[in-house]
Scaffold this active site. Sequence first.
Site, mmCIF file in Angstrom:
data_model
loop_
_atom_site.group_PDB
_atom_site.id
_atom_site.type_symbol
_atom_site.label_atom_id
_atom_site.label_comp_id
_atom_site.label_asym_id
_atom_site.label_seq_id
_atom_site.Cartn_x
_atom_site.Cartn_y
_atom_site.Cartn_z
ATOM 1 N N LYS A 1 0.654 -1.266 -0.131
ATOM 2 C CA LYS A 1 0.150 -0.258 -0.539
ATOM 3 C C LYS A 1 0.637 1.450 0.062
ATOM 4 O O LYS A 1 0.583 2.274 -0.737
ATOM 5 C CB LYS A 1 -0.986 -0.188 1.112
ATOM 6 C CG LYS A 1 -2.297 1.415 1.528
ATOM 7 C CD LYS A 1 -2.329 1.163 2.899
ATOM 8 C CE LYS A 1 -1.109 1.680 3.841
ATOM 9 N NZ LYS A 1 -1.689 1.790 5.235
ATOM 10 N N THR A 2 1.498 1.726 0.636
ATOM 11 C CA THR A 2 2.917 2.001 1.009
ATOM 12 C C THR A 2 3.557 2.964 0.036
ATOM 13 O O THR A 2 4.054 3.930 -0.531
ATOM 14 C CB THR A 2 3.797 2.364 2.399
ATOM 15 O OG1 THR A 2 2.743 2.051 3.317
ATOM 16 C CG2 THR A 2 4.690 3.972 2.385
ATOM 17 N N ASP B 1 -4.133 8.539 2.518
ATOM 18 C CA ASP B 1 -3.536 6.597 3.360
ATOM 19 C C ASP B 1 -5.121 6.094 4.244
ATOM 20 O O ASP B 1 -5.360 7.118 5.209
ATOM 21 C CB ASP B 1 -3.050 6.790 4.018
ATOM 22 C CG ASP B 1 -2.147 5.761 4.604
ATOM 23 O OD1 ASP B 1 -2.244 4.893 3.899
ATOM 24 O OD2 ASP B 1 -1.220 5.637 5.325
ATOM 25 N N GLU B 2 -5.358 4.732 4.582
ATOM 26 C CA GLU B 2 -5.812 4.595 5.525
ATOM 27 C C GLU B 2 -6.981 5.086 5.592
ATOM 28 O O GLU B 2 -7.494 5.167 6.463
ATOM 29 C CB GLU B 2 -5.329 4.394 7.072
ATOM 30 C CG GLU B 2 -3.574 4.282 7.213
ATOM 31 C CD GLU B 2 -3.673 2.726 7.777
ATOM 32 O OE1 GLU B 2 -4.789 1.569 7.188
ATOM 33 O OE2 GLU B 2 -3.001 2.434 8.143
ATOM 34 N N GLN C 1 -9.209 -3.874 8.318
ATOM 35 C CA GLN C 1 -8.487 -3.299 8.619
ATOM 36 C C GLN C 1 -9.261 -2.349 10.036
ATOM 37 O O GLN C 1 -8.542 -1.330 10.104
ATOM 38 C CB GLN C 1 -7.033 -3.353 8.336
ATOM 39 C CG GLN C 1 -6.750 -4.014 7.944
ATOM 40 C CD GLN C 1 -4.904 -4.542 7.692
ATOM 41 O OE1 GLN C 1 -4.468 -3.873 8.727
ATOM 42 N NE2 GLN C 1 -4.771 -4.375 6.204
ATOM 43 N N ARG D 1 -0.119 -9.512 11.192
ATOM 44 C CA ARG D 1 1.430 -8.990 11.159
ATOM 45 C C ARG D 1 2.448 -10.335 11.003
ATOM 46 O O ARG D 1 3.440 -9.810 11.449
ATOM 47 C CB ARG D 1 1.729 -9.029 12.333
ATOM 48 C CG ARG D 1 0.147 -7.459 13.006
ATOM 49 C CD ARG D 1 0.336 -6.742 11.976
ATOM 50 N NE ARG D 1 -0.588 -6.617 11.057
ATOM 51 C CZ ARG D 1 -1.034 -5.665 9.454
ATOM 52 N NH1 ARG D 1 -0.164 -5.066 9.953
ATOM 53 N NH2 ARG D 1 -2.157 -5.750 9.304
#
Length: 704
Positions: A35-36, A219-220, A250, A592
């Site tokens: 994503k980043t 973002d997010e 998430q 994670r």
Amino acid sequence: MNLAELLEGLNPRQHEAITLDGSSALILAGAGSGKTRVLTTRIAFLISTHKASPHGVLAVTFTNKAAREMLTRLSAMLPINTRGMWVGTFHGLCNRLLRAHHRDAELPATFQILDSSDQLSLLKRVIKAMGVDDEKYPPKQAQHFINANKERGLRANRVEAHDPFTQRMAEIFAAYDAQCQKEGVVDFAELLLRTCELLGRNATLREHYQSRFAHILVDEFQDTNRLQYQWLRLLAGPQTQVLAVGDDDQSIYAFRGADVANMREFQRDFGDTVIKLEQNYRSQGNILEAANALIANNRGRLGKSLWTDAGAGERIRVYRAPSDLDEAAFVVDEARRLQREGVSLNDIAVLYRSNAQSRVIESALFNAGMPYRVYGGLRFFERAEIKHALAYLRMAAQPEDDGAFLRIVNFPPRGIGARTLELLAEQAQGRPLLQTARESAGAGRGGAALTSFVAMIDVLSEKLRDLPLHEAVDHVVETSGLKAHYVADKDGADRVENLDELVSAAKQFANDSEANDLAAFLAHASLEAGEHQAGEGAEALQLMTVHASKGLEFHAVFASGSEEGLFPHEQSFNTEDGLEEERRLMYVAITRARRALTLSYTESRQLHGQTRYNLPSRFLEEIPEQLLAPINARKLGASRPAFSPAGVDNASGFHIGQNVRHTKFGAGVVIGTEGRGADARVQVHFREGGQKWLALEYAKLEPA
DNA sequence: ACTACGAGACTTTTT
DNA sequence: GTCTCGTAGT
């Protein structure tokens, strides 16, 4: 980097998201899907192909850390100065905009930002001044009420209040806002709301920014609240292309107003181009399969399934511990084993649902001499001594700030007590306290102390005008009496050190930032509470809540306390939405892990000073059995006996903490026993249907 | 005005 | 178990 290098090694979906042109899009970015990289590469792509200038791009994140990371990666890709770019958090960008247009926003140039605790203490003052009973209207609840409404875009006068309680809350809301305006302070939600109101009513300004920002990246996105979405819509003009990146699976901050519905709303408002990033570059197959299976139990998802090129890898280990002590000992042993295998402690995380769980694990680690680092807790700018020092600076920057005044007027102690301040508040009649104190010099008991305090503030303000930032901070620390106070305190060494650290932070800030005046530094302190604590470099096992782990990844993850009542937390049982958020939280925990995932639960645990007996988490049952590898409880010295505490085990044949099954009530756990033989009864906590006493003579109860 | 002790609470918390 | 808050005592 040239264009070819930028786009090298991207998968087709990533490539599509990065080079998309002509429309806005929602990017459904699964955990570990890069994503980043997509976000930063897109910005670099837009700039290097001259589709946008650095000036015309706005990228917004939730955390300072994410914003920093984006800038760092960007400057590694492009030879540009990122300083002038609008990359930051929602609150940081609002602060920037409001400072630039403070007159239009009806704020003083020096307006201060309240953090949550500042907000709460201001509210307490307001409620007291209104003569409202703070038992019936607890300040904490009022704070929640105000923030929740602001985050829906509502002022006090627009709150729907049909009952007396809500009406009174709305009155408190109105009085609070009025007091903020008087003192020239804004809370976090206010930063957003002010900006929205400003852009909403000022068409010139709105159109200026709308035409300036050809590209907006969020973002997010799943964590945005209604107000943040409104903000986005105000800044995005007809020509603006918006890339909203998020993952509905998430979304774990609904309890703070985050609204996943924004993702569907986005498709309505910005067109329904959706790109799914489902290839996962982090975890091995079994872990992803478990995550997919778990999250499939949630309703109303946008729909997404992670997959990987990597092999299946290890199965997910499930450890059933007799007690929380045993669970902690297990984690220590396993961490040590991994360490022997060459895994860095930095790459091993112990996750838990709530902070209270960390204590047992910490003490086990401490006794074993294993280094660990706990994330969360008090942050630098939230420490009392730092807030005191900042309050002196705020006082000098903005004399109307009563919050700052009250914080420092008697700290260090200078004989100005509650009575004196009560009289002062009475006399002030809503005017600034510092000004009132100055006018009524020498009057009343404690008057002399008050007078010399005012004199000190005046001298300080005068002096600070001429000093560069870090010298000003140094001057305040030295002359306010703060440092002397902590030096004299035998337990004050850490605090003295922190005050020195504050001076360095100011120096650092002046170097790094283009705006290096006092107001900017104070805003920085409020908006960025600071890294959690020092000691980042040293190798240590990573301890944190599941919430805090979002966005991170580790070779090995231990999800401890996977128990009914803990995870999912009992306070989420009542609502379907609550339970689904817990499930997403477990999804975050699972995703994670790169290679090794261990879920553990205990049969008994100390919580709030008493022993509790929990059932294994329902989430364990939602993971297909073939992905799981149960581990047997080993004999460990640290294990607290889970059953027959003090020998109360009786002739019933059952013991406390034992998992049992009843033909009618299903699975449960024994939480009490009494009597023997034909009279024996056991108390059982059933998964469905609560607690019951059962007479063993009649009840069909068997060990599970 | 300051300090000490006891009652009551207690998920998570990017800003 | 442990932290915060309010009251009573010095």
